[in-house]
Design an enzyme around this catalytic site. Structure first.
Site, PDB file in Angstrom:
ATOM      1  N   ASP A 180      -8.261  -8.892  25.050  1.00 57.89           N
ATOM      2  CA  ASP A 180      -8.633  -9.769  26.176  1.00 57.89           C
ATOM      3  C   ASP A 180      -8.768  -8.953  27.464  1.00 57.89           C
ATOM      4  OD1 ASP A 180      -9.432 -12.148  27.302  1.00 57.89           O
ATOM      5  OD2 ASP A 180      -7.487 -13.155  27.127  1.00 57.89           O
ATOM      6  N   SER A 204      -8.746 -12.444  33.301  1.00 60.37           N
ATOM      7  CA  SER A 204      -7.673 -12.577  34.283  1.00 60.37           C
ATOM      8  C   SER A 204      -6.415 -13.051  33.577  1.00 60.37           C
ATOM      9  CB  SER A 204      -8.069 -13.526  35.412  1.00 60.37           C
ATOM     10  OG  SER A 204      -8.234 -14.833  34.917  1.00 60.37           O
TER      11      SER A 204
HETATM   12 ZN    ZN Z   1     -10.075 -16.685  25.856  1.00 57.85          ZN
END
Ligand code: ZN
Length: 408
Positions: free
Chosen positions: A301, A305
């Site tokens: 990921d 954020s």
């Molecule tokens: Zn996601």
């Protein structure tokens, strides 16, 4: 090598003879030599003589003295062009620089959009993916964003997958999340069918990569869909499945049907009702529950954020996901959870490569791309080769994008 393309620090001889490697391909093979010519591995054997390649060839010999050599990491969830923005425009996150991927040992990254399909576009993502490839790493992407109807380049998911070489599937489509389009079963079935046919027509994986939120139904929409529709479970690769206990439990059911289970490396919000399960622990628990290792992948990921929580669980700020969390999680699965190195490695090499049908990735054998990582005695990333070039050493990138640090 060339100041214009920003890769001047990279070493790219005609060939590499890597000697005395404790090879994990990702299965343990013992001491081997590995010969790389150009961008490919051409031979792997217990002992290889220096190659005869003609008078102009330069052959770099590296003696690993028994250090571990593993396949370059394949990260199937990277916000390569940036993401975020959920705290307002100031919190839009920047693109992930190629140097950060190189230093992390991530030699293959799959880019995607997320929540923001308005100020971010799949066109921009495609350009970023091409730039990462031009820098010497390997990058692909999913078409789409959280929403349905989703974002595309050509106007159709199917056509994006068929016509654009870098597009492997659709994602990340949000399900069971307050930020999703609250897709119906028909919405998901239609998108899956478009993705599948696009994959069939182009010989690609055609995966549907689903962002799973904290919504109360969890994976139920996917499990219901598979119970009622004629779609192959293997094309479904939901992620963030270590977000909570319910998702992790449902992941076992999905994996038993043949679906993919992707765990997010950086999830580790501490105790409470919304407790996340750190990826190393989630991996061990899935294996203990009888999930076949080949179904499980880890992803970072990176570029997304990340909310940061204070000691009392309050939101303390927003950070950005980093590529190096991928190997940190796999390494912690070995050091803290007691898994074999080969098991942990599979989740970041062979498994994502197989799921994405990237046949030249995630392995070390003749004919594979020369994407390699050597590990030091503490299992930290040391040297990284990407497509035959040395792009990091002692875990520090030799590779830089053209404008990295330009405004420092
Ligand atoms: Zn996601």
């Amino acid at each position: 090598m060339n100041a214009l393309n920003g890769t001047e620090g990279v070493l790219r001889p005609t060939a590499w003879l890597i000697r005395h490697a404790d090879l994990y391909d990702p299965e343990p093979r013992g001491l081997h030599d590995v010969l790389v010519v150009g961008e490919r591995v051409v031979a792997v054997a217990p002992h290889l003589p220096p190659p005869r390649l003609g008078p102009d060839a330069d052959v770099a010999v590296v003696d690993l003295r028994g250090a571990r050599l593993v396949p370059g990491f394949v990260d199937m969830h990277v916000h390569l062009a940036g993401g975020g923005g959920e705290g307002g425009f100031l919190h839009r996150t920047p693109a992930v620089p190629p140097s950060a991927l190189a230093a992390a040992g991530t030699t293959t990254a799959v880019g995607l959009l997320g929540t923001d399909g308005v100020t971010r576009s799949v066109q921009e993502l495609l350009a970023t993916v091409r730039a990462v490839n031009d820098a010497g790493l390997t990058a692909y992407m999913y078409t789409g964003a959280y929403e349905i109807p989703t974002r595309t380049i050509t106007g159709s998911v199917r056509a994006d997958i068929v016509l654009i070489d870098r597009v492997l599937g659709t994602g990340e489509i949000a399900v069971s999340d307050d930020r999703s389009s609250h897709p119906s079963e028909d919405d998901l079935a239609h998108l899956a069918a478009e993705t599948r046919v696009g994959g069939l027509l182009s010989g690609k994986a055609g995966v549907l990569h689903l962002h799973m939120g904290a919504g109360r139904r969890g994976l139920e929409p996917v499990l219901d869909l598979l119970a009622r529709r004629d779609l192959p479970p293997a094309m479904f690769v939901p992620t963030h499945l270590n977000r909570n206990e319910r998702l992790l439990e449902q992941a076992v059911a999905l994996a038993k049907l043949g679906g993919g289970v992707d765990l997010t490396a950086g999830l580790d919000r501490p105790a409470g009702d919304t407790a996340e399960i750190p990826a190393p622990r989630a991996l061990r628990r899935l294996l203990e529950a009888g999930v076949a290792l080949e179904r499980i992948t880890l992803s970072s990921d990176a570029g997304g954020s990340l909310p940061v929580f204070g000691p009392g669980g309050e939101l303390a700020g927003i950070d950005v996901g980093r590529p190096r969390t991928l190997w940190q999680a796999a390494r912690a699965a070995v050091l803290d959870e007691g898994l074999d190195l080969a098991t942990a490695l599979a989740t970041v090499t062979a498994n994502p490569a197989r799921r994405l049908r990237l046949d030249a990735k995630g392995r070390v054998s003749a004919g594979a791309d020369a994407d390699l990582v050597s590990l030091d005695a503490e299992l930290q990333v040391d040297r990284v080769w990407a497509r035959g070039a040395l792009v990091a050493r002692r875990g520090r990138a030799l590779l830089r994008g053209p404008f990295e640090g330009a405004f420092a």
